[in-house]
Design a protein around this motif. Sequence first.
Motif, PDB file in Angstrom:
ATOM      1  N   THR A 183      58.199  33.496  15.596  1.00 49.62           N
ATOM      2  CA  THR A 183      58.315  34.019  16.900  1.00 49.62           C
ATOM      3  C   THR A 183      59.847  33.962  17.359  1.00 49.62           C
ATOM      4  OG1 THR A 183      57.853  31.722  17.600  1.00 49.62           O
ATOM      5  CG2 THR A 183      56.068  33.341  17.407  1.00 49.62           C
ATOM      6  N   LEU A 184      60.039  34.785  18.519  1.00 47.22           N
ATOM      7  CA  LEU A 184      61.038  34.620  19.348  1.00 47.22           C
ATOM      8  C   LEU A 184      60.647  33.768  20.777  1.00 47.22           C
ATOM      9  CD1 LEU A 184      63.198  38.011  18.713  1.00 47.22           C
ATOM     10  CD2 LEU A 184      63.416  35.704  17.478  1.00 47.22           C
ATOM     11  N   THR A 185      61.676  33.164  21.069  1.00 44.17           N
ATOM     12  CA  THR A 185      61.272  32.236  22.309  1.00 44.17           C
ATOM     13  C   THR A 185      62.512  32.434  23.519  1.00 44.17           C
ATOM     14  OG1 THR A 185      59.827  30.976  21.267  1.00 44.17           O
ATOM     15  CG2 THR A 185      60.537  30.258  23.563  1.00 44.17           C
ATOM     16  N   ILE A 186      61.943  32.636  24.684  1.00 40.26           N
ATOM     17  CA  ILE A 186      62.985  32.535  25.912  1.00 40.26           C
ATOM     18  C   ILE A 186      62.692  31.262  26.561  1.00 40.26           C
ATOM     19  CG2 ILE A 186      63.844  33.478  28.095  1.00 40.26           C
ATOM     20  CD1 ILE A 186      63.494  36.430  26.816  1.00 40.26           C
ATOM     21  N   VAL A 187      63.362  30.521  26.711  1.00 39.24           N
ATOM     22  CA  VAL A 187      63.287  29.309  27.689  1.00 39.24           C
ATOM     23  C   VAL A 187      63.565  29.638  29.105  1.00 39.24           C
ATOM     24  CG1 VAL A 187      64.057  26.757  28.136  1.00 39.24           C
ATOM     25  CG2 VAL A 187      63.541  27.767  25.731  1.00 39.24           C
ATOM     26  N   PRO A 188      62.715  29.471  29.813  1.00 38.07           N
ATOM     27  CA  PRO A 188      63.151  29.876  31.344  1.00 38.07           C
ATOM     28  C   PRO A 188      64.249  29.438  32.172  1.00 38.07           C
ATOM     29  CG  PRO A 188      61.048  28.615  31.264  1.00 38.07           C
ATOM     30  CD  PRO A 188      61.417  28.910  30.034  1.00 38.07           C
ATOM     31  N   ARG A 189      64.952  30.282  32.824  1.00 36.27           N
ATOM     32  CA  ARG A 189      65.945  29.983  33.609  1.00 36.27           C
ATOM     33  C   ARG A 189      66.014  30.341  35.053  1.00 36.27           C
ATOM     34  NH1 ARG A 189      69.834  31.952  29.684  1.00 36.27           N
ATOM     35  NH2 ARG A 189      70.756  33.012  31.494  1.00 36.27           N
ATOM     36  N   PRO A 190      66.589  30.031  35.965  1.00 34.74           N
ATOM     37  CA  PRO A 190      66.370  30.422  37.293  1.00 34.74           C
ATOM     38  C   PRO A 190      66.777  31.955  37.279  1.00 34.74           C
ATOM     39  CG  PRO A 190      67.270  28.323  37.414  1.00 34.74           C
ATOM     40  CD  PRO A 190      67.121  28.564  35.835  1.00 34.74           C
ATOM     41  N   ASP A 191      67.903  32.343  36.679  1.00 41.12           N
ATOM     42  CA  ASP A 191      68.362  33.737  36.451  1.00 41.12           C
ATOM     43  C   ASP A 191      67.434  34.863  36.001  1.00 41.12           C
ATOM     44  OD1 ASP A 191      69.337  32.766  34.569  1.00 41.12           O
ATOM     45  OD2 ASP A 191      71.354  33.602  34.810  1.00 41.12           O
ATOM     46  N   HIS A 192      66.446  34.303  35.101  1.00 40.23           N
ATOM     47  CA  HIS A 192      65.270  35.118  34.565  1.00 40.23           C
ATOM     48  C   HIS A 192      64.217  35.758  35.517  1.00 40.23           C
ATOM     49  CE1 HIS A 192      66.567  33.413  30.289  1.00 40.23           C
ATOM     50  NE2 HIS A 192      67.458  34.560  30.710  1.00 40.23           N
ATOM     51  N   VAL A 193      64.255  35.224  36.700  1.00 42.29           N
ATOM     52  CA  VAL A 193      63.094  35.340  37.542  1.00 42.29           C
ATOM     53  C   VAL A 193      62.931  36.741  38.388  1.00 42.29           C
ATOM     54  CG1 VAL A 193      62.168  34.356  39.889  1.00 42.29           C
ATOM     55  CG2 VAL A 193      62.750  32.852  37.986  1.00 42.29           C
ATOM     56  N   GLY A 194      61.870  37.247  38.259  1.00 45.24           N
ATOM     57  CA  GLY A 194      61.866  38.526  39.106  1.00 45.24           C
ATOM     58  C   GLY A 194      61.061  38.308  40.236  1.00 45.24           C
ATOM     59  N   ALA A 195      60.025  37.430  40.585  1.00 49.52           N
ATOM     60  CA  ALA A 195      59.124  37.260  41.626  1.00 49.52           C
ATOM     61  C   ALA A 195      59.334  35.829  41.778  1.00 49.52           C
ATOM     62  CB  ALA A 195      57.672  37.626  41.471  1.00 49.52           C
ATOM     63  N   LEU A 197      58.402  33.615  44.478  1.00 46.25           N
ATOM     64  CA  LEU A 197      57.287  32.899  45.071  1.00 46.25           C
ATOM     65  C   LEU A 197      56.176  32.344  43.915  1.00 46.25           C
ATOM     66  CD1 LEU A 197      56.168  34.084  48.529  1.00 46.25           C
ATOM     67  CD2 LEU A 197      57.430  32.317  47.866  1.00 46.25           C
ATOM     68  N   LEU A 198      56.170  33.121  42.760  1.00 46.94           N
ATOM     69  CA  LEU A 198      55.420  32.681  41.732  1.00 46.94           C
ATOM     70  C   LEU A 198      55.846  31.404  41.036  1.00 46.94           C
ATOM     71  CD1 LEU A 198      52.714  33.248  40.521  1.00 46.94           C
ATOM     72  CD2 LEU A 198      53.859  34.818  39.166  1.00 46.94           C
ATOM     73  N   PRO A 199      56.986  31.037  40.690  1.00 46.21           N
ATOM     74  CA  PRO A 199      57.779  32.144  40.115  1.00 46.21           C
ATOM     75  C   PRO A 199      57.470  32.776  38.506  1.00 46.21           C
ATOM     76  CG  PRO A 199      58.719  30.295  39.670  1.00 46.21           C
ATOM     77  CD  PRO A 199      57.536  29.729  40.116  1.00 46.21           C
ATOM     78  N   ALA A 200      57.917  34.087  38.672  1.00 40.91           N
ATOM     79  CA  ALA A 200      57.509  34.780  37.184  1.00 40.91           C
ATOM     80  C   ALA A 200      58.695  35.605  36.732  1.00 40.91           C
ATOM     81  CB  ALA A 200      56.537  35.806  37.516  1.00 40.91           C
ATOM     82  N   PHE A 201      58.677  35.558  35.222  1.00 39.42           N
ATOM     83  CA  PHE A 201      59.783  36.279  34.704  1.00 39.42           C
ATOM     84  C   PHE A 201      59.941  37.565  35.239  1.00 39.42           C
ATOM     85  CE2 PHE A 201      59.450  33.071  31.392  1.00 39.42           C
ATOM     86  CZ  PHE A 201      60.576  32.934  31.185  1.00 39.42           C
ATOM     87  N   HIS A 202      60.907  38.089  35.136  1.00 38.23           N
ATOM     88  CA  HIS A 202      61.276  39.774  35.733  1.00 38.23           C
ATOM     89  C   HIS A 202      60.617  40.526  34.505  1.00 38.23           C
ATOM     90  CE1 HIS A 202      63.092  43.676  36.740  1.00 38.23           C
ATOM     91  NE2 HIS A 202      63.604  43.298  37.699  1.00 38.23           N
ATOM     92  N   GLY A 203      59.812  41.772  34.958  1.00 44.51           N
ATOM     93  CA  GLY A 203      59.240  42.464  33.818  1.00 44.51           C
ATOM     94  C   GLY A 203      60.311  42.984  32.899  1.00 44.51           C
ATOM     95  N   PHE A 231      51.747  45.321  30.676  1.00 42.53           N
ATOM     96  CA  PHE A 231      52.061  43.984  31.205  1.00 42.53           C
ATOM     97  C   PHE A 231      50.467  43.466  31.530  1.00 42.53           C
ATOM     98  CE2 PHE A 231      56.088  45.953  32.168  1.00 42.53           C
ATOM     99  CZ  PHE A 231      56.725  44.902  31.674  1.00 42.53           C
ATOM    100  N   LEU A 232      50.054  42.801  31.204  1.00 47.49           N
ATOM    101  CA  LEU A 232      48.614  42.080  31.344  1.00 47.49           C
ATOM    102  C   LEU A 232      48.407  40.833  32.367  1.00 47.49           C
ATOM    103  CD1 LEU A 232      47.692  42.086  27.376  1.00 47.49           C
ATOM    104  CD2 LEU A 232      47.525  43.839  29.023  1.00 47.49           C
ATOM    105  N   ALA A 233      49.361  40.190  32.430  1.00 48.12           N
ATOM    106  CA  ALA A 233      49.291  38.876  33.424  1.00 48.12           C
ATOM    107  C   ALA A 233      50.652  38.573  33.652  1.00 48.12           C
ATOM    108  CB  ALA A 233      48.550  37.818  32.578  1.00 48.12           C
ATOM    109  N   PRO A 234      51.015  37.957  34.826  1.00 41.60           N
ATOM    110  CA  PRO A 234      52.196  37.413  35.083  1.00 41.60           C
ATOM    111  C   PRO A 234      52.742  36.441  33.999  1.00 41.60           C
ATOM    112  CG  PRO A 234      50.652  36.364  36.529  1.00 41.60           C
ATOM    113  CD  PRO A 234      50.009  37.405  35.993  1.00 41.60           C
ATOM    114  N   ALA A 235      54.155  36.552  33.758  1.00 42.32           N
ATOM    115  CA  ALA A 235      54.643  35.622  32.860  1.00 42.32           C
ATOM    116  C   ALA A 235      55.351  34.595  33.742  1.00 42.32           C
ATOM    117  CB  ALA A 235      55.823  36.411  31.852  1.00 42.32           C
ATOM    118  N   ARG A 236      54.807  33.478  33.832  1.00 51.30           N
ATOM    119  CA  ARG A 236      55.218  32.406  34.460  1.00 51.30           C
ATOM    120  C   ARG A 236      56.443  31.774  34.254  1.00 51.30           C
ATOM    121  NH1 ARG A 236      50.599  28.110  35.023  1.00 51.30           N
ATOM    122  NH2 ARG A 236      52.653  26.915  35.877  1.00 51.30           N
TER     123      ARG A 236
END
Length: 293
Positions: A183-195, A197-203, A231-236
């Motif tokens: 697998t490939l993995t992205i560890v979330p960072r603040p500047d990956h966010v699109g939404a 308030l959720l927050p969620a990854f940008h599409g 897109f099936l569900a928000p990516a938190r």
Amino acid sequence: MRPPITIQPGAATRAGVPGGDPDAHLASIPACGALGMRVVADGDHALALALDPRLPATRSAGNGIDPGAALLLADQATANGIFATMSAPSPMMTLQLRVDWIAPPPAGALVCAVADVVRDGDLALVRGILRDDGGLSATVTARYLVGAMPGGFREVPVGDGTTPPSDAASFDAWLDIQDGGETLTIVPRPDHVGARLLPAFHGGVVSALIKRAGRRHLAPGFRALDTDVRFLAPARADLPLHASVQPRRSGRRAATIDVTAYQDDPVRPVAVGRLTAVSDAAGTVTAYRLTRG
């Protein structure tokens, strides 16, 4: 050759854009601010967005605009196209994003211009193009469901907490994908966010990971023709985002690869994608306009 692409100072307000100022809205979205996304003047279209081509974070190792960054641009530009049809802001979620490549992304500026928006109640179909000063790079199609974005942007102060341009050395460095073998993995960072308030990854971040995972499994000499993401569900954005690959067909001239993006459970994906690739070398691009008579 088309007229030069220029940054448009003081972008016109749009009633449907949160806060009424498209540039301020883009700056308030962390992933867009990190890549220097702005409204641009385009003589052929009423609405167009571009990344900042001067930022290394928007570029690939070959020094052109990275195809993954182009996916993020396409996702945001098509959403802004729907804002332009609204009399007041409303949340929305991306159902599908498809980019069909005609030519590689350019070394200079890349613009995503919205050609038309078709509304069917709360469903919206957006069509656009990715282009540079010299012509067409890709066609873009996206579908959205208005009024359904988890978290939305209600009561979010537009322009509050804007993200500065990234100092990453490349788009790959900005994504910071971790290779886990299968697998490939992205560890979330603040500047990956699109939404926020959720927050969620940008599409577009989700789409870029799917493209990276699929491209990694292409045989040498193959080039991707399209990327189609559902897109099936928000990516938190408080959980890692993973992508696994299932090759569907690998022939001498054509290949099809399916990719699943998930977070805490592989059987509950947040998005699925498909890449089509060919071994044919890129040729001279010729566009034909069919007319009557």
